[in-house]
Design a protein around this motif. Structure first.
Motif, PDB file in Angstrom:
ATOM      1  N   LEU A  60       0.849  -1.184   0.000  1.00 49.75           N
ATOM      2  CA  LEU A  60       0.000   0.000   0.000  1.00 49.75           C
ATOM      3  C   LEU A  60       0.890   1.241   0.000  1.00 49.75           C
ATOM      4  CD1 LEU A  60      -2.891   1.024   0.317  1.00 49.75           C
ATOM      5  CD2 LEU A  60      -2.676   0.675   2.771  1.00 49.75           C
ATOM      6  N   GLN A  61       0.659   2.130  -0.958  1.00 50.82           N
ATOM      7  CA  GLN A  61       1.450   3.365  -1.026  1.00 50.82           C
ATOM      8  C   GLN A  61       0.935   4.349   0.014  1.00 50.82           C
ATOM      9  OE1 GLN A  61       3.922   3.892  -3.136  1.00 50.82           O
ATOM     10  NE2 GLN A  61       3.615   2.472  -4.855  1.00 50.82           N
ATOM     11  N   THR A  62       1.856   4.893   0.782  1.00 52.35           N
ATOM     12  CA  THR A  62       1.390   5.893   1.768  1.00 52.35           C
ATOM     13  C   THR A  62       1.236   7.258   1.119  1.00 52.35           C
ATOM     14  OG1 THR A  62       3.655   6.465   2.333  1.00 52.35           O
ATOM     15  CG2 THR A  62       2.606   4.742   3.653  1.00 52.35           C
ATOM     16  N   GLY A  63       1.850   7.454  -0.050  1.00 51.63           N
ATOM     17  CA  GLY A  63       1.765   8.763  -0.707  1.00 51.63           C
ATOM     18  C   GLY A  63       2.697   9.777  -0.084  1.00 51.63           C
ATOM     19  N   LEU A  64       3.486   9.364   0.928  1.00 56.36           N
ATOM     20  CA  LEU A  64       4.407  10.306   1.584  1.00 56.36           C
ATOM     21  C   LEU A  64       5.628  10.498   0.684  1.00 56.36           C
ATOM     22  CD1 LEU A  64       4.151   8.678   5.089  1.00 56.36           C
ATOM     23  CD2 LEU A  64       3.316  10.961   4.512  1.00 56.36           C
TER      24      LEU A  64
ATOM     25  N   GLN B 183       8.865   7.987  10.000  1.00 56.65           N
ATOM     26  CA  GLN B 183       8.077   8.040  11.239  1.00 56.65           C
ATOM     27  C   GLN B 183       6.590   8.168  10.936  1.00 56.65           C
ATOM     28  OE1 GLN B 183       9.811  11.222  13.560  1.00 56.65           O
ATOM     29  NE2 GLN B 183      11.718  10.028  13.764  1.00 56.65           N
ATOM     30  N   GLU B 184       6.286   9.003   9.936  1.00 57.76           N
ATOM     31  CA  GLU B 184       4.888   9.210   9.581  1.00 57.76           C
ATOM     32  C   GLU B 184       4.288   7.908   9.063  1.00 57.76           C
ATOM     33  OE1 GLU B 184       2.945  11.467  10.261  1.00 57.76           O
ATOM     34  OE2 GLU B 184       1.241  11.215   8.902  1.00 57.76           O
ATOM     35  N   SER B 185       5.086   7.169   8.288  1.00 61.71           N
ATOM     36  CA  SER B 185       4.606   5.915   7.735  1.00 61.71           C
ATOM     37  C   SER B 185       4.338   4.922   8.862  1.00 61.71           C
ATOM     38  CB  SER B 185       5.642   5.366   6.762  1.00 61.71           C
ATOM     39  OG  SER B 185       5.264   4.095   6.328  1.00 61.71           O
ATOM     40  N   VAL B 186       5.267   4.846   9.815  1.00 63.29           N
ATOM     41  CA  VAL B 186       5.077   3.930  10.941  1.00 63.29           C
ATOM     42  C   VAL B 186       3.840   4.334  11.737  1.00 63.29           C
ATOM     43  CG1 VAL B 186       6.074   3.131  13.111  1.00 63.29           C
ATOM     44  CG2 VAL B 186       7.512   3.308  11.070  1.00 63.29           C
ATOM     45  N   ARG B 187       3.635   5.641  11.891  1.00 66.60           N
ATOM     46  CA  ARG B 187       2.455   6.108  12.628  1.00 66.60           C
ATOM     47  C   ARG B 187       1.183   5.653  11.911  1.00 66.60           C
ATOM     48  NH1 ARG B 187      -1.307   9.862  12.903  1.00 66.60           N
ATOM     49  NH2 ARG B 187      -0.748  10.733  10.855  1.00 66.60           N
ATOM     50  N   LYS B 188       1.174   5.799  10.580  1.00 67.22           N
ATOM     51  CA  LYS B 188      -0.009   5.385   9.809  1.00 67.22           C
ATOM     52  C   LYS B 188      -0.216   3.884   9.925  1.00 67.22           C
ATOM     53  CE  LYS B 188      -0.588   9.175   6.648  1.00 67.22           C
ATOM     54  NZ  LYS B 188      -0.761   9.708   5.347  1.00 67.22           N
TER      55      LYS B 188
ATOM     56  N   GLU C 223       0.641   1.991  12.417  1.00 69.42           N
ATOM     57  CA  GLU C 223       0.119   1.641  13.732  1.00 69.42           C
ATOM     58  C   GLU C 223      -1.351   2.005  13.846  1.00 69.42           C
ATOM     59  OE1 GLU C 223       3.057   3.560  16.092  1.00 69.42           O
ATOM     60  OE2 GLU C 223       4.407   1.815  16.018  1.00 69.42           O
ATOM     61  N   LEU C 224      -1.686   3.153  13.264  1.00 70.10           N
ATOM     62  CA  LEU C 224      -3.079   3.587  13.262  1.00 70.10           C
ATOM     63  C   LEU C 224      -3.929   2.560  12.511  1.00 70.10           C
ATOM     64  CD1 LEU C 224      -4.750   5.970  14.233  1.00 70.10           C
ATOM     65  CD2 LEU C 224      -4.341   7.099  12.029  1.00 70.10           C
ATOM     66  N   PHE C 225      -3.406   2.123  11.399  1.00 69.30           N
ATOM     67  CA  PHE C 225      -4.108   1.132  10.572  1.00 69.30           C
ATOM     68  C   PHE C 225      -4.331  -0.138  11.386  1.00 69.30           C
ATOM     69  CE2 PHE C 225      -4.886  -1.989   7.386  1.00 69.30           C
ATOM     70  CZ  PHE C 225      -5.302  -1.315   6.244  1.00 69.30           C
ATOM     71  N   GLU C 226      -3.269  -0.569  12.073  1.00 67.81           N
ATOM     72  CA  GLU C 226      -3.327  -1.793  12.872  1.00 67.81           C
ATOM     73  C   GLU C 226      -4.407  -1.686  13.941  1.00 67.81           C
ATOM     74  OE1 GLU C 226       0.568  -2.674  14.234  1.00 67.81           O
ATOM     75  OE2 GLU C 226       0.204  -4.850  14.237  1.00 67.81           O
ATOM     76  N   SER C 227      -4.497  -0.478  14.546  1.00 69.64           N
ATOM     77  CA  SER C 227      -5.461  -0.316  15.631  1.00 69.64           C
ATOM     78  C   SER C 227      -6.890  -0.293  15.105  1.00 69.64           C
ATOM     79  CB  SER C 227      -5.159   0.979  16.391  1.00 69.64           C
ATOM     80  OG  SER C 227      -5.443   2.068  15.529  1.00 69.64           O
ATOM     81  N   GLN C 228      -7.055   0.021  13.830  1.00 66.32           N
ATOM     82  CA  GLN C 228      -8.410   0.136  13.285  1.00 66.32           C
ATOM     83  C   GLN C 228      -8.978  -1.205  12.832  1.00 66.32           C
ATOM     84  OE1 GLN C 228     -10.085   3.279  11.834  1.00 66.32           O
ATOM     85  NE2 GLN C 228      -8.881   4.520  13.234  1.00 66.32           N
TER      86      GLN C 228
ATOM     87  N   THR D 139     -10.368   0.951   5.673  1.00 70.06           N
ATOM     88  CA  THR D 139      -9.516   1.311   6.803  1.00 70.06           C
ATOM     89  C   THR D 139      -8.560   2.433   6.409  1.00 70.06           C
ATOM     90  OG1 THR D 139      -9.566  -1.039   7.293  1.00 70.06           O
ATOM     91  CG2 THR D 139      -8.111   0.305   8.643  1.00 70.06           C
ATOM     92  N   TRP D 140      -8.021   2.317   5.187  1.00 61.56           N
ATOM     93  CA  TRP D 140      -7.060   3.313   4.714  1.00 61.56           C
ATOM     94  C   TRP D 140      -7.705   4.691   4.606  1.00 61.56           C
ATOM     95  CZ3 TRP D 140      -2.274   4.279   4.846  1.00 61.56           C
ATOM     96  CH2 TRP D 140      -1.674   5.199   3.978  1.00 61.56           C
ATOM     97  N   ALA D 141      -8.942   4.719   4.156  1.00 60.98           N
ATOM     98  CA  ALA D 141      -9.652   5.996   4.040  1.00 60.98           C
ATOM     99  C   ALA D 141      -9.778   6.652   5.419  1.00 60.98           C
ATOM    100  CB  ALA D 141     -11.030   5.767   3.420  1.00 60.98           C
ATOM    101  N   ALA D 142      -9.954   5.821   6.454  1.00 59.37           N
ATOM    102  CA  ALA D 142     -10.071   6.377   7.804  1.00 59.37           C
ATOM    103  C   ALA D 142      -8.701   6.810   8.337  1.00 59.37           C
ATOM    104  CB  ALA D 142     -10.691   5.328   8.733  1.00 59.37           C
ATOM    105  N   VAL D 143      -7.661   6.013   8.015  1.00 63.10           N
ATOM    106  CA  VAL D 143      -6.319   6.302   8.529  1.00 63.10           C
ATOM    107  C   VAL D 143      -5.732   7.533   7.845  1.00 63.10           C
ATOM    108  CG1 VAL D 143      -3.943   5.431   8.542  1.00 63.10           C
ATOM    109  CG2 VAL D 143      -5.814   3.930   9.190  1.00 63.10           C
ATOM    110  N   SER D 144      -5.935   7.625   6.541  1.00 59.35           N
ATOM    111  CA  SER D 144      -5.258   8.665   5.788  1.00 59.35           C
ATOM    112  C   SER D 144      -6.214   9.312   4.802  1.00 59.35           C
ATOM    113  CB  SER D 144      -4.053   8.034   5.063  1.00 59.35           C
ATOM    114  OG  SER D 144      -3.262   9.032   4.500  1.00 59.35           O
ATOM    115  N   PRO D 145      -7.177  10.081   5.327  1.00 58.48           N
ATOM    116  CA  PRO D 145      -8.196  10.642   4.433  1.00 58.48           C
ATOM    117  C   PRO D 145      -7.533  11.525   3.365  1.00 58.48           C
ATOM    118  CG  PRO D 145      -8.372  11.569   6.651  1.00 58.48           C
ATOM    119  CD  PRO D 145      -7.327  10.509   6.717  1.00 58.48           C
ATOM    120  N   GLY D 146      -8.063  11.453   2.164  1.00 59.79           N
ATOM    121  CA  GLY D 146      -7.543  12.304   1.087  1.00 59.79           C
ATOM    122  C   GLY D 146      -6.375  11.683   0.337  1.00 59.79           C
TER     123      GLY D 146
END
Lengths: 229, 819
Positions: free
Chosen positions: B469-473, B486-491, B493-498, B664-671
């Motif tokens: 999955l491309q983070t787009g970062l 760091q931002e990717s890891v944060r996303k 982890e957020l994804f994992e929690s969702q 899940t991705w839409a919730a983790v990284s809207p837009g």
């Protein structure tokens, strides 16, 4: 017209040498109708081929219309053959892919005649053989006798001086055979020289002269009764 | 006379339907195949030639050479090259730079955004190249900074049926959306253009978000620089001025020969693999050659077929030849006739072939991954007419010579024997055709085998059921490597929690690069002896190796529990250990002097993170990017670094899982657009060119064998028809149908065996040359040749047996009577 002196023809394969003609001397004058007879393998056809300039003798002299042709090249023989000699075969030898008219027209094509001239002559020849009504048929659509008449039309279309016929009735029943023989006799009466190879004594009766061949030699030459050169 | 010939030709064509069919279809297939491949190769060779000034347009390259193999050869250049060239080289007419980046584009704030490839170009782009500006003012274009030019396709995507001119488009630049006005519509780039584009913005604007240092720096290379020289310019003379130019530009940093600049003709870009790949894509000319060779071989087979069949058919025309000769035909008449027939047939076949190729074009385009179209220009018509004439000459001259040489009495008496012919010519041709066919079959089998091998080789990691999955970062002024990782890891982890406990997503991890990207980050550093060392690096999170199933052979993997891992741990691969000749790498440090405090905690197996064309290169991975970046002297990217999240999913109900990931991705990284790939398919896509080759080789060899068999079929039936008497006699003497079938087949089998003997060494050589391209090769087993030969024998037997069995069953009474 034809003078053959000491004609010899030898066919050789790697191991065997076969003498087809041996010291054959023949003279044929213009306007004659000559039959050549003899058993199978006696050299009749070989002789006919040499007379028709389709083949060269191995030895001896052959004069046709005053030309010595015994050692001419194939090309020169072809030139001399064109328009002077017509052939008739036992198996007709018409080209299956061409119509009756086209078959008859073919020799004229090789003589380089114009289309109008070809049409006129081919139609005249067909008319003479009473085959005009079949002009657009293909050979397979005709009876054997009709095919042979077409072959004769083809042989005479260029006004050949000499017609060589190789067992012309061999593949025909007696009615058709007689018909063909009558046509040949008529042609002869009109002045065409005819040399015919045949097995049939009946056909040979139409000829003025019969030459018997045996093992490559001329055995006898008989003038037929009632004919005079 | 001509009319008579044509009549005869057509009638005999129709009379012998089977032979005509075999003859015409064989040649037509050959021509069709040849036409298609010709189209492909001419397209390959026509790249970039459509520019009216193509003989004056060059792409600049730079070559830095610091000795000891420390070489940087690039076709992307420093930004500063353009002003420098303009000032120092009077022969320069115009210069246009371009560089490409991916970012988000949308119509308005509320709209959906598209990830789009954006080209930043200088205004000269529109005058140097022949890309036509369909709308807008070419004089004024890009006079403002916030202008954008679109292709009709993109304009339609954003604005559908509305007039796009003067509309606003929002483009993500430097981390924020900026408004651009559409001021031009430019034609779609031709397929044979190295320069492909969709959305163009002014270079000047793009530079505003770049690091100002990189714009003046001679050691950072980003854009391609296209130079238009004036009409009088002489390339050698121009290039001779470059060293002086560089000396002036670099000042005291200049050492002779260290920094070279040169020009590559634009028409040379597409097929020259000796230059490094810049932004423009490059195609390996080998594949054009291979394809061309296949086409030629097929055409030769088809011509040979045509020739052998025509000669064999001649026996059935012998009587005609005899008659024609008797009644006055001379040799040249017959030669013209038969050559004319060949010409008629070839014209017919070539026309049919062109039609077939038109029909097959869509399939071929699919096969070759191209978008070619057949255009009947005067040139192509001339080409095809030339081809027809050529084939008829080659294919028709021999029959013409042989047939016209028949002796009339012999053929009329049925004693025909082609002079000096023990069928050697025809047998030779059969051997020739089968040699080519077997060569093609063996090569195809090997290409198949190698591809299977590439696909199925254990790469040392888990490739099935992994979604990338491309983070787009992206790296940017505010976003360094540390920030994006760091931002990717944060996303992640957020994804994992969702995701729910019983989710089909089994495991996930973040990394900057994933396998099957052309290369990872290539870096150089100087070791204690000032020797340049090379390695690849990647930044991963603590879970990555575990999640990917990459085996740690020494030491341990990264761990979340050990906090120092995040700061100072490095894991290397076995290739790096071997490169440095270490016995035990654990606890060691990389030999460079400037690296931050670090320690090698583990060694992994040499997993194939690159294509199997190359062997595994030394690799180091860390969680902390600055650890590895600190000590390096040079850095090179094949792809712009952008973090990706790898997700291990369950093999069941994959579409449902993808939907879950998307939500899940839409919730983790809207837009951020949902942009994913399956790892295994992106690995396979590395071998797309080989795959194309495989498909084309399979079709090509199938076609070759079909044509060869058509010929064999015709030939067998003709040869058998001549042996009817022999077969009849054998049967009268008591031969069984089986023994007769074997007798006939034996004759051809010998020919095929000879072909195998000839083809095997050829195929072996060709295959080993091709395999040289790969670091990992399937083994060229003996069985492959046995199989290729077996296929040829089997097909030839099947072909001949149809005829020989029929012949063996003929009642001898019939066959002997016919003699």
């Amino acid at each position: 017209m034809i003078q053959a002196k000491n004609l010899k023809k030898v066919y050789s394969t790697e191991e065997v040498e076969t003498t087809a003609l041996n010291n054959v001397n023949i003279e044929i004058k213009e306007g004659e109708f000559v039959a050549i007879m003899g058993p199978s393998g006696c050299g009749k056809s070989t002789l006919l081929n040499i007379m028709g300039l389709l083949d060269n003798p191995s030895d001896g002299e052959y004069h046709f219309l005053g030309h010595d042709v015994s050692n001419k090249t194939e090309r020169e023989r072809a030139q001399l053959r064109k328009g002077n000699i017509g052939f008739i075969f036992q198996s007709f030898n018409l080209i299956d892919e061409l119509t009756v008219f086209e078959n008859v027209e073919l020799p004229l094509l090789y003589l380089g005649m114009s289309a109008d001239e070809r049409k006129e002559k081919a139609e005249a020849a067909l008319e003479r053989m009473s085959m005009m009504h079949r002009r657009n048929h293909f050979p397979q659509q005709l009876s054997g006798g009709q095919q042979q008449r077409v072959a004769i039309a083809r042989a005479v279309v260029a006004n050949a001086k000499l017609i060589l016929a190789d067992e012309p009735t061999g593949n025909l029943d007696s009615d058709h055979g007689n018909e063909v023989m009558k046509v040949l006799a008529e042609l002869n009466e009109q002045g065409t020289t005819i040399v015919m190879v045949t097995h049939s004594p009946h056909d040979a009766d139409y000829a003025m002269r019969v030459i018997h061949l045996f093992d490559g030699h001329v055995v006898t030459e008989n003038m037929q009764e009632g004919f005079h050169v | 006379m001509l009319k008579n010939y044509i009549k005869i030709a057509l009638r005999s064509l129709f009379k012998q339907k089977m032979y005509s069919f075999i003859n015409i279809s064989g040649l037509a297939l050959g021509v069709a195949c040849c036409a298609l491949i010709l189209l492909y190769t001419t397209n390959e060779w026509s790249f970039d030639k459509f520019h009216s000034k193509s003989d004056r347009i060059y792409r600049a390259w730079t070559l830095e050479d610091y000795g000891e193999g420390d070489i940087y050869f690039n076709t992307v250049t420093p930004f500063v090259l353009k002003p420098t060239l303009e000032q120092s080289i009077p022969e320069v007419d115009q210069i246009a730079r371009r560089y490409v980046f991916n970012d988000l584009v949308k119509r308005s704030e509320s709209d959906e955004s598209f990830s789009t490839s954006i080209q930043a170009v200088d205004p000269e782009f529109f005058s140097i190249f022949d890309f036509e500006l369909l709308r807008g003012d070419s004089e004024q274009i890009f006079s403002g900074l916030n202008e954008v030019v679109l292709t009709p396709e993109l304009a339609n995507q954003y604005f559908e049926n509305e007039d796009p001119l003067q509309k606003t488009l929002l483009v993500m630049m430097g981390g924020e959306f900026q408004a651009f006005t559409v001021t031009g519509i430019i034609e779609e780039p031709p397929t044979n253009s190295s320069i492909q584009y969709g959305l163009l913005i002014p270079m000047e604007k793009a530079q505003t978000v770049l690091n100002p240092n990189s714009l003046l720096n001679w050691y950072s290379v980003t854009p391609e620089t296209y130079v238009l020289l004036n009409e009088q310019a002489d390339l050698t003379a121009v290039q001779a001025k470059f060293p002086a130019m560089m000396e002036q530009a670099l000042g005291e940093d200049y050492n002779e020969g260290e920094y070279e600049v040169g020009l590559q003709p634009i028409t040379d870009i597409h097929l020259n693999t000796e230059f490094p790949v810049g932004i423009a894509s490059v195609s390996d000319p080998t594949y054009s050659y291979i394809l061309g060779a296949i086409a030629l071989l097929i055409l030769i087979i088809a011509c040979v077929n045509f020739m052998t069949l025509s000669i064999s058919r001649s026996t059935s025309r012998a009587k005609e030849v005899g008659i024609r000769k008797t009644i006055g035909a001379e040799r040249h008449h017959l030669m013209y006739q038969f050559w004319g027939e060949a010409l008629l047939m070839t014209v017919f076949s070539v026309s049919l072939g062109v039609l077939i190729s038109e029909f097959l074009l869509p399939f071929f385009n699919q096969l070759s991954g191209t978008q070619l179209s057949l255009q009947l220009s005067l040139n192509t018509i001339l080409l095809y007419s030339g081809l027809a004439l050529f084939i008829s000459l080659i294919a028709g001259i021999y029959p013409a010579l042989v047939l016209s040489n028949f002796k009339p009495i012999e053929v009329l008496k049925g004693k025909l024997q082609i002079k000096g012919d023990k069928n050697i010519f025809r047998k030779g041709m059969v051997v020739f055709q089968f040699t080519i066919s077997i060569f093609l079959i063996a090569s195809t089998l090997m290409v198949n085998k190698q591809l299977d091998f590439l696909r199925s080789k254990d790469l040392g990691f888990q490739k099935e059921e992994v979604v990338i999955l491309q983070t787009g970062l992206q790296l940017g002024p505010q976003m360094g490597f540390s920030q994006i990782t760091q931002e990717s890891v944060r996303k992640k982890e957020l994804f994992e929690s969702q995701i729910s406990a019983n989710s089909s997503v089994l495991d996930l991890a973040s990394s900057i690069y994933t396998p099957a990207q052309q290369g990872w980050i290539g870096v150089d550093f100087k070791d204690a002896d000032q020797q340049t060392r090379r390695m690849n690096i990647n930044f991963v999170d603590a879970d990555y190796l575990n999640m990917m199933g990459i085996e740690v052979t020494e030491g341990r993997s990264f761990s979340d529990e050990i906090t120092s891992d995040k700061r100072r741990a490095i894991i290397v691969n076995k290739a790096l250990v071997d490169d440095y000749g270490w016995d035990n790498a654990i606890g060691k440090k990389l030999p460079g002097s400037n690296f931050e405090d670090h320690e090698i905690i583990g060694v992994v197996e040499n997993f194939n993170y690159q294509s199997l064309r190359t062997s595994v290169e030394p690799l180091a991975m860390s969680i902390n990017p600055s650890l590895l970046l600190s000590g390096i002297a040079n850095i090179g990217f094949f792809n712009s670094p952008s973090p990706r999240i790898s997700l291990k999913i369950s093999s069941e109900n994959i579409p449902e899982t993808i939907r879950e990931i998307e939500q899940t991705w839409a919730a983790v990284s809207p837009g951020t657009p949902f942009d994913f790939q399956f790892l295994d398919s992106s690995i396979d896509s590395q071998y797309r060119q080989e795959e194309r080759l495989q498909k084309i080789a399979v079709s090509g060899s199938a076609l070759a064998i079909i044509i060869a068999c058509l010929g064999l079929f015709g030939l067998a039936s003709l040869m058998i028809s001549r042996r009817v008497k022999e077969i009849g006699i054998r049967k009268v003497l008591g031969a069984s149908a089986t023994s007769i079938t074997l007798l006939v087949n034996k004759e051809f089998t010998v020919l095929v065996l000879v072909s195998i003997l000839l083809a095997v060494p050829m195929a072996w050589y060709a295959i080993s040359v091709w395999l040289d391209d790969f670091a990992y090769k399937a083994d060229m087993g003996f069985w492959l040749y046995v199989l290729a030969g077996g296929i040829a024998i089997f097909i030839s037997w099947a072909t001949i047996s149809i005829q020989s069995i029929k012949a063996a069953q003929i009642n001898p009474v019939k066959s002997l009577k016919s003699e």
